[in-house]
Write a protein that holds these residues in place. Structure first.
Motif, PDB file in Angstrom:
ATOM      1  N   LEU A   1       0.636  -1.729   0.236  1.00  0.00           N
ATOM      2  CA  LEU A   1      -0.007   0.327  -0.318  1.00  0.00           C
ATOM      3  C   LEU A   1       0.452   1.659  -0.191  1.00  0.00           C
ATOM      4  N   PRO A   2       0.328   2.425  -0.635  1.00  0.00           N
ATOM      5  CA  PRO A   2       1.098   3.313  -0.518  1.00  0.00           C
ATOM      6  C   PRO A   2       1.003   4.271   1.265  1.00  0.00           C
ATOM      7  N   ALA A   3       2.314   4.663   1.566  1.00  0.00           N
ATOM      8  CA  ALA A   3       2.265   5.330   2.220  1.00  0.00           C
ATOM      9  C   ALA A   3       0.911   6.316   2.505  1.00  0.00           C
ATOM     10  N   GLY A   4       0.662   6.953   3.851  1.00  0.00           N
ATOM     11  CA  GLY A   4       0.257   8.043   4.340  1.00  0.00           C
ATOM     12  C   GLY A   4      -1.318   7.871   4.116  1.00  0.00           C
ATOM     13  N   LEU A   5      -1.973   7.025   3.518  1.00  0.00           N
ATOM     14  CA  LEU A   5      -3.588   6.926   3.111  1.00  0.00           C
ATOM     15  C   LEU A   5      -4.143   6.443   4.405  1.00  0.00           C
ATOM     16  N   SER A   6      -5.503   6.854   4.570  1.00  0.00           N
ATOM     17  CA  SER A   6      -6.484   6.317   5.690  1.00  0.00           C
ATOM     18  C   SER A   6      -7.160   5.174   5.185  1.00  0.00           C
ATOM     19  N   VAL A   7      -6.971   4.754   5.379  1.00  0.00           N
ATOM     20  CA  VAL A   7      -6.780   3.409   5.726  1.00  0.00           C
ATOM     21  C   VAL A   7      -6.389   2.095   6.530  1.00  0.00           C
ATOM     22  N   SER A   8      -7.380   1.133   6.878  1.00  0.00           N
ATOM     23  CA  SER A   8      -6.840   0.340   7.687  1.00  0.00           C
ATOM     24  C   SER A   8      -6.979  -1.028   7.113  1.00  0.00           C
ATOM     25  N   THR A   9      -6.158  -2.132   7.227  1.00  0.00           N
ATOM     26  CA  THR A   9      -6.450  -3.220   6.823  1.00  0.00           C
ATOM     27  C   THR A   9      -7.477  -4.015   8.544  1.00  0.00           C
ATOM     28  N   VAL A  10      -7.940  -5.654   7.559  1.00  0.00           N
ATOM     29  CA  VAL A  10      -8.575  -5.610   8.491  1.00  0.00           C
ATOM     30  C   VAL A  10      -8.970  -7.387   8.627  1.00  0.00           C
ATOM     31  N   ALA A  11      -8.609  -7.796   9.477  1.00  0.00           N
ATOM     32  CA  ALA A  11      -8.447  -9.533   9.703  1.00  0.00           C
ATOM     33  C   ALA A  11      -9.422 -10.355   9.344  1.00  0.00           C
ATOM     34  N   VAL A  12      -8.871 -11.220   8.574  1.00  0.00           N
ATOM     35  CA  VAL A  12      -9.913 -12.271   7.731  1.00  0.00           C
ATOM     36  C   VAL A  12      -9.885 -13.213   8.608  1.00  0.00           C
ATOM     37  N   ALA A  13     -10.825 -13.679   9.318  1.00  0.00           N
ATOM     38  CA  ALA A  13     -10.975 -15.237  10.296  1.00  0.00           C
ATOM     39  C   ALA A  13     -10.154 -14.771  10.923  1.00  0.00           C
ATOM     40  N   GLY A  14     -10.231 -14.185  11.302  1.00  0.00           N
ATOM     41  CA  GLY A  14      -8.850 -13.896  12.518  1.00  0.00           C
ATOM     42  C   GLY A  14      -7.624 -14.323  11.869  1.00  0.00           C
ATOM     43  N   ARG A  15      -7.436 -13.945  10.585  1.00  0.00           N
ATOM     44  CA  ARG A  15      -5.923 -13.794  10.506  1.00  0.00           C
ATOM     45  C   ARG A  15      -5.374 -12.477   9.074  1.00  0.00           C
ATOM     46  N   LYS A  16      -4.694 -11.928   9.600  1.00  0.00           N
ATOM     47  CA  LYS A  16      -3.867 -10.807   8.893  1.00  0.00           C
ATOM     48  C   LYS A  16      -3.495 -10.597   7.582  1.00  0.00           C
ATOM     49  N   ALA A  17      -3.745  -9.912   6.743  1.00  0.00           N
ATOM     50  CA  ALA A  17      -3.120 -10.343   5.922  1.00  0.00           C
ATOM     51  C   ALA A  17      -1.290 -10.349   5.371  1.00  0.00           C
ATOM     52  N   ASN A  18      -1.268 -11.528   5.486  1.00  0.00           N
ATOM     53  CA  ASN A  18       0.245 -12.553   5.617  1.00  0.00           C
ATOM     54  C   ASN A  18       0.306 -12.785   3.743  1.00  0.00           C
ATOM     55  N   LEU A  19       1.504 -12.243   3.152  1.00  0.00           N
ATOM     56  CA  LEU A  19       2.305 -13.262   1.650  1.00  0.00           C
ATOM     57  C   LEU A  19       2.884 -14.434   2.119  1.00  0.00           C
ATOM     58  N   GLN A  20       3.270 -14.738   3.428  1.00  0.00           N
ATOM     59  CA  GLN A  20       3.681 -16.136   3.466  1.00  0.00           C
ATOM     60  C   GLN A  20       2.536 -16.814   4.093  1.00  0.00           C
ATOM     61  N   ASP A  21       1.528 -16.926   4.428  1.00  0.00           N
ATOM     62  CA  ASP A  21       0.873 -17.152   5.386  1.00  0.00           C
ATOM     63  C   ASP A  21      -0.394 -18.598   4.720  1.00  0.00           C
ATOM     64  N   LEU A  22       0.037 -19.490   4.995  1.00  0.00           N
ATOM     65  CA  LEU A  22      -0.970 -20.142   3.942  1.00  0.00           C
ATOM     66  C   LEU A  22      -2.434 -19.901   3.842  1.00  0.00           C
ATOM     67  N   GLN A  23      -2.971 -20.278   4.640  1.00  0.00           N
ATOM     68  CA  GLN A  23      -4.105 -20.111   5.530  1.00  0.00           C
ATOM     69  C   GLN A  23      -5.078 -19.168   5.039  1.00  0.00           C
ATOM     70  N   TYR A  24      -4.285 -17.470   4.456  1.00  0.00           N
ATOM     71  CA  TYR A  24      -4.882 -16.511   4.346  1.00  0.00           C
ATOM     72  C   TYR A  24      -5.688 -16.613   3.453  1.00  0.00           C
ATOM     73  N   LEU A  25      -6.966 -16.266   3.416  1.00  0.00           N
ATOM     74  CA  LEU A  25      -8.117 -16.551   2.748  1.00  0.00           C
ATOM     75  C   LEU A  25      -7.737 -16.241   1.083  1.00  0.00           C
ATOM     76  N   PHE A  26      -7.349 -14.574   1.320  1.00  0.00           N
ATOM     77  CA  PHE A  26      -6.798 -14.381  -0.414  1.00  0.00           C
ATOM     78  C   PHE A  26      -5.691 -14.025  -0.560  1.00  0.00           C
ATOM     79  N   ARG A  27      -4.833 -15.393  -0.013  1.00  0.00           N
ATOM     80  CA  ARG A  27      -3.701 -15.494  -0.515  1.00  0.00           C
ATOM     81  C   ARG A  27      -3.929 -15.940  -1.654  1.00  0.00           C
ATOM     82  N   ARG A  28      -3.239 -15.896  -2.998  1.00  0.00           N
ATOM     83  CA  ARG A  28      -3.112 -16.198  -4.707  1.00  0.00           C
ATOM     84  C   ARG A  28      -1.869 -16.269  -5.048  1.00  0.00           C
TER      85      ARG A  28
END
Length: 313
Positions: A242-269
């Protein structure tokens, strides 16, 4: 004017009209860059598809590959989101067009013979597979992994997580107000997505089901993030980096935060490159695909904000 001259003049006029009105697909043999004759010794290549891959990663891979091949006097220009590369090698003039237009557009260009390589942030659909001659396994290259974030505006930062069920209901239009998610808030939930040409749209749809709720579609993530940053009631899917300075916040999905290495993260593709059948005969493409999966190529993948195939890189 003598009769025979008039006749030849009209023959020439007819031939020119036929050439000028030829359909777009008629140039596909030239664009294949294979064994067909090229005008003025020029060899043309074309890559199109995913904007997720085409914005930063693919230009970086191409330029590193060409430097490794010892290409001199490489010219690069950009116009309307497309990159055009020109160079000479072994006495030949070469040109490559990189046109990020969305995964669906990449698949359609591949099926129509209008590009040698398609970038994709999803797997090709069966309906498009039917338009391609039996796609061989070696024509698909797993390049990297990505993870889509679920984002809300900063004013909703106290909403720390959502379940898959909640997201599904929101994007089907069954839940429409923030009060149904968290009683501390109220207001209509406004949704932002990439357009239907994008692999991101179809990937989210595959996970959540039909996206029937009213939502605003954007051609690229930059515009989408601007929309969300200006909307306290917004909810969106966005890229991991994400670009720096945006007025946004990341929401975890099913208890898991967005993570490139997490094989269980629902929206890893997974992210792919697809190669045209004829391009398999061209050493340029085979060599480039090998470079993409090499250690040098995968370092560029990691540096560009994606997960490489080797977790340690």
């Amino acid at each position: 004017m003598p009769v025979f001259q008039v006749k030849h003049f009209f023959y020439a006029l007819i031939l020119f009209s036929l050439w000028a009105c030829r359909p777009e697909g008629a140039s596909s043999l030239i664009e294949q860059g294979g064994n067909s004759p090229q005008p003025s010794g020029l060899k043309l290549y074309k890559i199109t598809g995913s904007k997720t891959l085409g914005a930063v990663l693919m230009p970086a891979l191409l330029e590193a590959y060409l430097r490794q091949k010892g290409v001199q006097a490489l010219e690069k220009s950009k116009l309307s989101g497309a990159y055009l590369y020109r160079w000479e090698q072994d006495g030949k003039k070469l040109r490559l067009e990189l046109l990020p237009k969305g995964s669906q557009a990449g698949f359609m260009a591949l099926a129509a013979g209008q590009a040698q390589m398609a970038m994709a942030s999803k797997e090709i659909e069966d309906s498009l597979l039917a338009q391609l001659p039996a796609l061989k396994e070696e024509q698909r290259l797993l390049l990297a992994y990505d993870a889509l974030r679920v984002l809300v505006h900063k004013e909703k930062a106290e909403i720390k997580q959502l379940t898959k069920l909640q997201l599904g209901k929101i994007f089907r239009g069954e839940v429409r107000d923030w009060a149904e998610i968290d009683p501390r808030f109220s207001g209509p939930i406004r949704l932002y997505l990439r357009n239907e040409q994008s692999g991101s749209f179809h990937f989210v749809q595959r996970i959540l089901g039909e996206l029937g709720a009213v939502h605003k579609q954007q051609e690229n993530f930059d515009y989408l993030l601007q929309d969300l940053a200006n909307d306290p009631n917004g909810l969106a899917f966005a890229p991991y980096e994400l670009p720096a300075g945006l007025s946004v916040s990341t929401v975890a999905v099913a208890g898991r935060k967005a993570n490139l290495q997490d094989l269980q993260y629902l929206f890893r593709r997974p992210l792919y490159l697809y190669l045209d059948t004829l391009a398999l005969k061209d050493p340029f493409w085979l060599d480039f695909m090998a470079f993409c999966q090499s250690e040098a190529g995968q370092k560029i993948v990691a540096q560009s904000g994606f997960a490489s195939l080797a977790p340690s890189l």
